[in-house]
Design a protein around this motif. Structure first.
Motif, PDB file in Angstrom:
ATOM      1  N   PHE A 177       0.815  -1.224   0.000  1.00  0.00           N
ATOM      2  CA  PHE A 177       0.000   0.000   0.000  1.00  0.00           C
ATOM      3  C   PHE A 177       0.850   1.277   0.000  1.00  0.00           C
ATOM      4  O   PHE A 177       0.632   2.176  -0.802  1.00  0.00           O
ATOM      5  N   ARG A 178       1.791   1.344   0.942  1.00  0.00           N
ATOM      6  CA  ARG A 178       2.574   2.575   1.119  1.00  0.00           C
ATOM      7  C   ARG A 178       3.989   2.387   0.578  1.00  0.00           C
ATOM      8  O   ARG A 178       4.520   1.277   0.624  1.00  0.00           O
ATOM      9  N   PRO A 179       4.595   3.452   0.107  1.00  0.00           N
ATOM     10  CA  PRO A 179       5.954   3.315  -0.437  1.00  0.00           C
ATOM     11  C   PRO A 179       7.007   3.115   0.663  1.00  0.00           C
ATOM     12  O   PRO A 179       6.745   3.428   1.828  1.00  0.00           O
ATOM     13  N   HIS A 237      -0.904  -0.732  -4.573  1.00  0.00           N
ATOM     14  CA  HIS A 237      -0.235   0.526  -4.232  1.00  0.00           C
ATOM     15  C   HIS A 237      -1.276   1.649  -4.191  1.00  0.00           C
ATOM     16  O   HIS A 237      -2.120   1.742  -5.080  1.00  0.00           O
ATOM     17  N   CYS A 238      -1.167   2.491  -3.196  1.00  0.00           N
ATOM     18  CA  CYS A 238      -2.157   3.579  -3.042  1.00  0.00           C
ATOM     19  C   CYS A 238      -2.009   4.580  -4.185  1.00  0.00           C
ATOM     20  O   CYS A 238      -1.008   5.292  -4.283  1.00  0.00           O
ATOM     21  N   VAL A 239      -3.030   4.652  -5.025  1.00  0.00           N
ATOM     22  CA  VAL A 239      -2.947   5.545  -6.190  1.00  0.00           C
ATOM     23  C   VAL A 239      -3.032   7.012  -5.754  1.00  0.00           C
ATOM     24  O   VAL A 239      -2.564   7.916  -6.447  1.00  0.00           O
ATOM     25  N   PHE A 240      -3.583   7.227  -4.561  1.00  0.00           N
ATOM     26  CA  PHE A 240      -3.704   8.594  -4.056  1.00  0.00           C
ATOM     27  C   PHE A 240      -2.343   9.188  -3.674  1.00  0.00           C
ATOM     28  O   PHE A 240      -2.193  10.399  -3.580  1.00  0.00           O
ATOM     29  N   GLU A 241      -1.350   8.320  -3.482  1.00  0.00           N
ATOM     30  CA  GLU A 241       0.020   8.806  -3.271  1.00  0.00           C
ATOM     31  C   GLU A 241       0.468   9.580  -4.511  1.00  0.00           C
ATOM     32  O   GLU A 241       1.106  10.617  -4.411  1.00  0.00           O
ATOM     33  N   PRO A 383     -14.513   5.924   2.117  1.00  0.00           N
ATOM     34  CA  PRO A 383     -13.409   6.196   3.043  1.00  0.00           C
ATOM     35  C   PRO A 383     -12.211   5.288   2.814  1.00  0.00           C
ATOM     36  O   PRO A 383     -12.327   4.207   2.236  1.00  0.00           O
ATOM     37  N   CYS A 384     -11.043   5.761   3.277  1.00  0.00           N
ATOM     38  CA  CYS A 384      -9.818   4.945   3.208  1.00  0.00           C
ATOM     39  C   CYS A 384      -9.549   4.365   4.583  1.00  0.00           C
ATOM     40  O   CYS A 384      -9.677   5.063   5.584  1.00  0.00           O
ATOM     41  N   PHE A 385      -9.169   3.110   4.624  1.00  0.00           N
ATOM     42  CA  PHE A 385      -8.845   2.455   5.899  1.00  0.00           C
ATOM     43  C   PHE A 385      -7.356   2.122   5.961  1.00  0.00           C
ATOM     44  O   PHE A 385      -6.914   1.394   6.823  1.00  0.00           O
ATOM     45  N   PHE A 386      -6.593   2.622   4.982  1.00  0.00           N
ATOM     46  CA  PHE A 386      -5.208   2.174   4.829  1.00  0.00           C
ATOM     47  C   PHE A 386      -4.175   3.283   5.016  1.00  0.00           C
ATOM     48  O   PHE A 386      -3.110   3.258   4.418  1.00  0.00           O
ATOM     49  N   GLY A 387      -4.526   4.308   5.794  1.00  0.00           N
ATOM     50  CA  GLY A 387      -3.490   5.280   6.155  1.00  0.00           C
ATOM     51  C   GLY A 387      -3.713   6.692   5.663  1.00  0.00           C
ATOM     52  O   GLY A 387      -2.873   7.556   5.878  1.00  0.00           O
ATOM     53  N   ASP A 389      -6.483   9.721   6.070  1.00  0.00           N
ATOM     54  CA  ASP A 389      -7.648  10.004   6.897  1.00  0.00           C
ATOM     55  C   ASP A 389      -8.761  10.598   6.054  1.00  0.00           C
ATOM     56  O   ASP A 389      -9.123  11.750   6.222  1.00  0.00           O
ATOM     57  N   PHE A 390      -9.272   9.812   5.111  1.00  0.00           N
ATOM     58  CA  PHE A 390     -10.462  10.247   4.387  1.00  0.00           C
ATOM     59  C   PHE A 390     -11.603  10.114   5.338  1.00  0.00           C
ATOM     60  O   PHE A 390     -11.796   9.075   5.937  1.00  0.00           O
ATOM     61  N   PRO A 391     -12.324  11.154   5.477  1.00  0.00           N
ATOM     62  CA  PRO A 391     -13.400  11.151   6.446  1.00  0.00           C
ATOM     63  C   PRO A 391     -14.411  10.048   6.161  1.00  0.00           C
ATOM     64  O   PRO A 391     -14.374   9.398   5.129  1.00  0.00           O
ATOM     65  N   VAL A 434      -2.735  -1.085  -8.530  1.00  0.00           N
ATOM     66  CA  VAL A 434      -3.043   0.031  -7.624  1.00  0.00           C
ATOM     67  C   VAL A 434      -4.371  -0.180  -6.901  1.00  0.00           C
ATOM     68  O   VAL A 434      -5.265  -0.864  -7.404  1.00  0.00           O
ATOM     69  N   CYS A 435      -4.452   0.425  -5.722  1.00  0.00           N
ATOM     70  CA  CYS A 435      -5.709   0.430  -4.966  1.00  0.00           C
ATOM     71  C   CYS A 435      -6.539   1.606  -5.463  1.00  0.00           C
ATOM     72  O   CYS A 435      -6.021   2.708  -5.660  1.00  0.00           O
ATOM     73  N   LEU A 436      -7.828   1.364  -5.697  1.00  0.00           N
ATOM     74  CA  LEU A 436      -8.744   2.405  -6.175  1.00  0.00           C
ATOM     75  C   LEU A 436      -9.955   2.509  -5.260  1.00  0.00           C
ATOM     76  O   LEU A 436     -10.981   3.080  -5.621  1.00  0.00           O
ATOM     77  N   ALA A 437      -9.838   1.907  -4.064  1.00  0.00           N
ATOM     78  CA  ALA A 437     -11.028   1.704  -3.236  1.00  0.00           C
ATOM     79  C   ALA A 437     -11.789   2.984  -2.909  1.00  0.00           C
ATOM     80  O   ALA A 437     -13.017   2.983  -2.858  1.00  0.00           O
ATOM     81  N   CYS A 438     -11.073   4.100  -2.707  1.00  0.00           N
ATOM     82  CA  CYS A 438     -11.804   5.321  -2.334  1.00  0.00           C
ATOM     83  C   CYS A 438     -12.621   5.866  -3.509  1.00  0.00           C
ATOM     84  O   CYS A 438     -13.509   6.696  -3.321  1.00  0.00           O
ATOM     85  N   PHE A 439     -12.341   5.387  -4.726  1.00  0.00           N
ATOM     86  CA  PHE A 439     -13.135   5.790  -5.889  1.00  0.00           C
ATOM     87  C   PHE A 439     -14.223   4.770  -6.218  1.00  0.00           C
ATOM     88  O   PHE A 439     -15.312   5.113  -6.637  1.00  0.00           O
TER      89      PHE A 439
HETATM   90  S1  SF4 Z   1      -8.534   3.716  -0.486  1.00  0.00           S
HETATM   91 FE1  SF4 Z   1      -7.691   5.408  -1.726  1.00  0.00          FE
HETATM   92  S2  SF4 Z   1      -6.379   6.554  -0.320  1.00  0.00           S
HETATM   93 FE2  SF4 Z   1      -6.762   4.551   0.612  1.00  0.00          FE
HETATM   94  S3  SF4 Z   1      -5.074   3.224  -0.042  1.00  0.00           S
HETATM   95 FE3  SF4 Z   1      -6.701   2.934  -1.521  1.00  0.00          FE
HETATM   96  S4  SF4 Z   1      -6.259   4.459  -3.134  1.00  0.00           S
HETATM   97 FE4  SF4 Z   1      -5.093   5.041  -1.326  1.00  0.00          FE
END
Ligand code: SF4
Ligand SMILES: O=P(O)(O)OC[C@H]1O[C@H](OP(=O)(O)OP(=O)(O)O)[C@H](O)[C@@H]1O
Ligand SMILES: NC(=O)CC[C@H](N)C(=O)O
Ligand SMILES: [Mg+2]
Length: 458
Positions: A177-179, A237-241, A383-387, A389-391, A434-439
């Motif tokens: 998830f995180r670099p 990998h967190c695409v929001f990074e 919301p994001c649960f992986f680091g 803080d998306f509300p 990549v992770c796209l979960a928040c979208f």
């Molecule tokens: S949910 Fe969004 S912010 Fe959280 S790890 Fe996945 S892509 Fe990143």
């Protein structure tokens, strides 16, 4: 999100850690800390605030040693209080173990409750503390096995540094998830969340710490272990990074962030080719997509919103009231550039709508005649649960409202969000990783929607 930095085998390790944390300040503004080992003793210093507020020359002088880890925090589990400043250190059997964690675990509270039932006493309200308990509990099997046992138990995002006796350890969750990057410096080794921390000191980048890898660095040099031999994990990998979090000069997941952000801007133009007097970003993270859009369209770019450099990131500040004031303090329009103009405003993301609502209004008040607002990511709905803080969903403006409703609410002429395909094509060969979960709401691992940041405090 947080930033971690660790260094092994270099004199004045704490000074380098201080510089590293300075370069990673954008990843966490709530607190900072450094732990150092000099061959005999472990020393630590930490506090609430920015790196420059927590440390000074005098403090660093007292932190002599050749192994060090540091942390800048942006809380995701456990509030912003002194007990929750990292690195978190524990003393046991005349030894010290210190941890610096970037990420967020999804099953920490469950593990914490089980450990508490077993008599474990917790000192913080962070998810990160369960990792320390699990490692110490398993230490009789040796350090590497203790970490493997721990990694098999915890789920979620973790890019972690440990300082234990004369050893520096790095390990990363199997989803990636995180670099976390690994480099060489002055005969020693450095590990950091982002490579921008390497550039500052002159560290030679070697490679990333692999998802699921444990890297042990001691007097025999670095040794790598795999925590999972049989299990398969989908890289996430967190695409929001790329979109917002990391610094544009960093390489994360083997890609330069600046170039990806420019790709996002180019793709925005492909999907939404508008004509206007000029393109302008909401600085900072809107800058690079705006450059991409300007280059693809041939439209000029203007910096019609000026950024105050003495204020940090607004989105990662913990309270709404502070965010609102900060946004105004941070971005101020240049009226003479905007008066009578049709403008394309570009930002990387719209989370709660604090920046856009407030600042688009100021562009209108400055006399812009037409405003098109383009975002270099799709609507953030979950919301994001992986680091990060998306509300909660309720606070995410795109969770309950359609694009047209948001456009009306922002009182502008056009509102356009980049598509998922536009986002994926910008990250090129990482598109399946990549992770796209928040979208999309499709989480790579099971999550608990009843999760709250203050779960161990209520
Ligand atoms: S949910 Fe969004 S912010 Fe959280 S790890 Fe996945 S892509 Fe990143
Ligand atoms: O919809 P909102 O809740 O306002 O959140 C979105 C805004 O927050 C972030 O900027 P931030 O000020 O945190 O940092 P930046 O300087 O890196 O753009 C992001 O770049 C957006 O501008
Ligand atoms: N954003 C992060 O990486 C935070 C790390 C950890 N979950 C904490 O809250 O301290
Ligand atoms: Mg911004």
């Amino acid at each position: 999100m947080c930033g971690v930095f660790g260094i092994y085998g270099v004199e004045e390790a704490a000074n380098y850690t201080y510089f590293g944390l300075y370069a990673l300040q954008h990843r966490g503004q709530e607190s900072a800390g450094i732990v150092v080992y000099d061959g005999k003793k472990v020393k630590e210093w930490k506090g609430l605030g920015l790196v420059s507020e927590v440390f000074n020359e005098e403090i660093l002088k007292n932190l002599s040693g050749y192994i060090s880890i540091g942390h800048v925090r942006y809380s995701t589990t456990g509030s912003t209080i002194l007990q929750n400043v990292q690195p978190f250190c524990v003393n046991f059997a005349k030894k010290t173990l210190a941890i610096a964690h970037n990420g967020n675990l999804v099953n920490a509270y469950q593990i914490r409750c089980e450990l508490e039932e077993d008599g474990h006493i917790f000192q913080t309200t962070m998810d990160s503390e369960v990792i320390v308990h699990l490692i110490v509990k398993n230490l009789k099997k040796g350090l590497v096995n203790a970490i493997i046992e721990t990694m098999k138990r915890i789920r979620g995002a973790y890019s972690i540094l440990l300082l234990y006796e004369d050893t520096l350890v790095a390990f990363r969750d199997p989803w990636g998830f995180r670099p976390l990057s690994f480099g060489m410096f002055n005969g020693g080794y450095v590990i950091a969340s982002e490579t921008c921390a390497f550039d500052l000191i002159g560290v030679q980048y070697l490679r990333d710490i692999e998802p699921g890898e444990i890297l042990i660095i001691d007097k025999e040099g670095p040794k790598s272990y795999k925590a999972f031999k049989k299990e398969k994990f989908n890289l996430s990998h967190c695409v929001f990074e790329f979109i917002y979090f990391a610094r544009p000069d960093s390489y994360i997941f083997n890609k330069n962030v600046y170039l990806i952000r420019k790709n996002l801007g180019k793709n925005l133009y492909k999907e939404c080719p508008l004509q206007a007097d000029f393109v302008m970003p909401f600085p900072d993270s809107g800058n690079y997509a705006a450059i991409g859009y300007s280059q693809a369209s041939g439209l000029p770019i203007e910096f019609a919103m000026i950024r105050n450099h003495y204020i940090g990131r607004t989105f990662i500040q913990p309270s709404e009231k502070i965010r609102n004031i900060s946004v105004k303090m941070k971005l101020n329009p240049v009226k003479d550039i905007l008066r009578g103009k049709e403008v394309i405003v570009i930002d990387d993301s719209l989370v709660r709508g604090t920046t856009s609502r407030n600042r688009l209004k100021s562009i209108k008040e400055a006399g812009a005649k037409k405003i098109h607002f383009l975002l270099s990511c799709p609507p953030l709905r979950f919301p994001c649960f992986f680091g990060i803080d998306f509300p909660s969903s309720a606070e995410l403006i795109a969770h309950k409202h359609s694009v047209e409703e948001i456009r009306k609410f922002l009182d502008i002429d056009t509102l356009y969000y980049l598509s998922i395909e536009g986002l994926l094509s910008a990250v090129e060969e990482l598109r399946d990783k990549v992770c796209l979960a928040c979208f999309t709401g499709e989480y790579p691992i099971e999550v608990d929607f009843s999760f709250r940041k203050d779960i161990a405090e209520i």
